[in-house]
Design a protein around this motif. Sequence first.
Motif, mmCIF file in Angstrom:
data_model
loop_
_atom_site.group_PDB
_atom_site.id
_atom_site.type_symbol
_atom_site.label_atom_id
_atom_site.label_comp_id
_atom_site.label_asym_id
_atom_site.label_seq_id
_atom_site.Cartn_x
_atom_site.Cartn_y
_atom_site.Cartn_z
ATOM 1 N N GLY A 266 0.783 -1.222 0.000
ATOM 2 C CA GLY A 266 0.000 0.000 0.000
ATOM 3 C C GLY A 266 0.813 1.269 0.000
ATOM 4 O O GLY A 266 0.252 2.359 0.079
ATOM 5 N N ALA A 267 2.156 1.154 -0.106
ATOM 6 C CA ALA A 267 2.996 2.346 -0.046
ATOM 7 C C ALA A 267 3.683 2.629 -1.376
ATOM 8 O O ALA A 267 4.662 3.359 -1.407
ATOM 9 C CB ALA A 267 4.045 2.180 1.059
ATOM 10 N N GLU A 268 3.166 2.073 -2.462
ATOM 11 C CA GLU A 268 3.868 2.206 -3.738
ATOM 12 C C GLU A 268 4.077 3.657 -4.144
ATOM 13 O O GLU A 268 5.149 4.031 -4.624
ATOM 14 C CB GLU A 268 3.106 1.474 -4.848
ATOM 15 N N GLN A 269 3.054 4.497 -3.971
ATOM 16 C CA GLN A 269 3.191 5.889 -4.392
ATOM 17 C C GLN A 269 4.251 6.610 -3.571
ATOM 18 O O GLN A 269 5.095 7.332 -4.124
ATOM 19 C CB GLN A 269 1.859 6.625 -4.291
ATOM 20 N N ASN A 270 4.214 6.423 -2.255
ATOM 21 C CA ASN A 270 5.225 7.065 -1.410
ATOM 22 C C ASN A 270 6.620 6.548 -1.724
ATOM 23 O O ASN A 270 7.591 7.313 -1.729
ATOM 24 C CB ASN A 270 4.903 6.838 0.072
ATOM 25 N N LEU A 271 6.736 5.251 -1.989
ATOM 26 C CA LEU A 271 8.053 4.698 -2.312
ATOM 27 C C LEU A 271 8.550 5.218 -3.652
ATOM 28 O O LEU A 271 9.746 5.494 -3.811
ATOM 29 C CB LEU A 271 7.988 3.165 -2.309
ATOM 30 N N ALA A 272 7.646 5.368 -4.617
ATOM 31 C CA ALA A 272 8.060 5.932 -5.907
ATOM 32 C C ALA A 272 8.600 7.338 -5.710
ATOM 33 O O ALA A 272 9.661 7.700 -6.242
ATOM 34 C CB ALA A 272 6.880 5.943 -6.883
ATOM 35 N N ARG A 273 7.895 8.147 -4.935
ATOM 36 C CA ARG A 273 8.345 9.527 -4.692
ATOM 37 C C ARG A 273 9.672 9.543 -3.937
ATOM 38 O O ARG A 273 10.567 10.337 -4.243
ATOM 39 C CB ARG A 273 7.287 10.288 -3.897
ATOM 40 N N ALA A 274 9.797 8.664 -2.946
ATOM 41 C CA ALA A 274 11.031 8.639 -2.154
ATOM 42 C C ALA A 274 12.221 8.222 -3.004
ATOM 43 O O ALA A 274 13.318 8.808 -2.906
ATOM 44 C CB ALA A 274 10.864 7.689 -0.964
ATOM 45 N N TYR A 275 12.025 7.231 -3.850
ATOM 46 C CA TYR A 275 13.139 6.768 -4.683
ATOM 47 C C TYR A 275 13.491 7.776 -5.784
ATOM 48 O O TYR A 275 14.652 7.879 -6.183
ATOM 49 C CB TYR A 275 12.831 5.393 -5.266
ATOM 50 N N ILE A 276 12.513 8.526 -6.265
ATOM 51 C CA ILE A 276 12.832 9.586 -7.223
ATOM 52 C C ILE A 276 13.675 10.654 -6.548
ATOM 53 O O ILE A 276 14.674 11.136 -7.107
ATOM 54 C CB ILE A 276 11.538 10.187 -7.807
ATOM 55 N N LEU A 277 13.296 11.033 -5.343
ATOM 56 C CA LEU A 277 14.084 12.033 -4.612
ATOM 57 C C LEU A 277 15.483 11.500 -4.326
ATOM 58 O O LEU A 277 16.480 12.233 -4.444
ATOM 59 C CB LEU A 277 13.373 12.412 -3.314
ATOM 60 N N ALA A 278 15.573 10.227 -3.961
ATOM 61 C CA ALA A 278 16.892 9.626 -3.723
ATOM 62 C C ALA A 278 17.737 9.658 -4.991
ATOM 63 O O ALA A 278 18.937 9.956 -4.946
ATOM 64 C CB ALA A 278 16.725 8.186 -3.235
ATOM 65 N N ALA B 211 18.084 3.289 -7.498
ATOM 66 C CA ALA B 211 16.960 4.078 -7.000
ATOM 67 C C ALA B 211 15.975 4.412 -8.121
ATOM 68 O O ALA B 211 14.754 4.322 -7.941
ATOM 69 C CB ALA B 211 17.476 5.361 -6.343
ATOM 70 N N ALA B 212 16.492 4.800 -9.293
ATOM 71 C CA ALA B 212 15.611 5.168 -10.406
ATOM 72 C C ALA B 212 14.809 3.972 -10.888
ATOM 73 O O ALA B 212 13.615 4.096 -11.214
ATOM 74 C CB ALA B 212 16.432 5.762 -11.543
#
Length: 446
Positions: free
Chosen positions: A201-213, A229-230
């Motif tokens: 259930g955290a796919e969107q947050n993980l996508a955003r976090a990994y883009i920032l990383a 990360a990308a």
Amino acid sequence: MTTDAGNVVRRARNEHGMTLAQLGKRTGYSAATVSRYERGVSPLTDIDVLWRFATALDIAPADLGLSPRPPAGPRPGLSGEAGPWPRLPVHRASRGPEGGEEEEQMKRRNLLAAGLAMTAAAATGIPLPAGADEDQTPIETVLVGRLRDAMLGIGTPIDLAQVPPEAELDKALAAFHACDYTALSTRLPNAIRAGHAQDPGAEQNLARAYILATRMLVKLDEQQLGWMAADRAKQYAEAHGDVMQSTEAARQLAVLARRAGWAREAMTLALTAADDPRLRALGSDGAAQRGLLVQSAAYTAARGGDAQGMRDLTDEATAIATTLRGTTRLRHHGGGFSPATVKLHLISAENSTGDPSLALTAARALSPQELPTAERRARYYTDVATAYAAWGRRDECVRALLAAERVAPQETHARPAVKSMIQGLLVSGRTTGELRGLAARSGLRD
């Protein structure tokens, strides 16, 4: 095949007396997209795209390398949408033991891992970013180490009651825009750990976090972790069905490809994502995302020595920004998009074409106060410094670097590209107290 096919299309269009816009209307593409295909900026290799041009212009299939018959059921866009990416599992290494013999085995493994880590640190001279004395460790080393461990699932599990994923990610984004590496070195790894702990259930947050990383790792020239990360960002975004995050991940992959020297692949990634039909259904934000992708392609063209292609693509990004009526969109996604950010990218692009005078001309057309964040303003000053350095104007270069330091001290001191510029100034000519002070604060010696 790309360049030859583009020439065939251009000749056929001219023979029919069509404008780029008229051909675009027949094929369903913008005039700028048709122009990119004709000039070979965008690879003209997709069979369905080739059939569109062959049909619209009555081109013999063989002239475009096609078989006599078109494929059944051509897709409506540049290419079919990618199938669903597999969702990554939660990090097993971050889960606690269940007790008994398994707990003892876990303890022994942890002791062994700690011993190996200390041995590796001693051998390389790189301090451990966690569990060691970090007082004397450069903040960029701490940040990269903590990101690495969070991405690998190494370390203490996150308590979601104490670290809500979305709130922690918002704080990480704020720290990134402020160039606060100290806060970012805690917030961003925590956001990644919290996202994995929340799985599913955290796919969107993980996508955003990994883009920032990815953006942070690109700044710090950490290419291997950046690719990792990308790729994860792309997978999580596709799993969630989030076109904005998916195309932003594609933009970051294009940046990494460009840095690896793969200019054509970088161009393909950026422009294919820009032409994703799903973006056109998202209004102003979708348009802004297209603009960010076209900006990236323009910079790639510049790095490849295609000054005219760079300017054509910059004009396209400017046209997109104009439709947004001067507003800044996507402030917390991709660094923001506006007429000012297009001008900022033009400075970098002109630097890459090798003409510092044009870069400085572009810089004079932009006030850094128009840029949305400290991170973008620091980029402005370091790009100006790059132009002055290429022109041999040392004093102006140092002043621009000091201005960048005032806006974002940690970023100026940490970025390898900036440190390399400072080091070059130290060894190439007369030094001043200001330059030596900047070098010392950046961990460099005269």
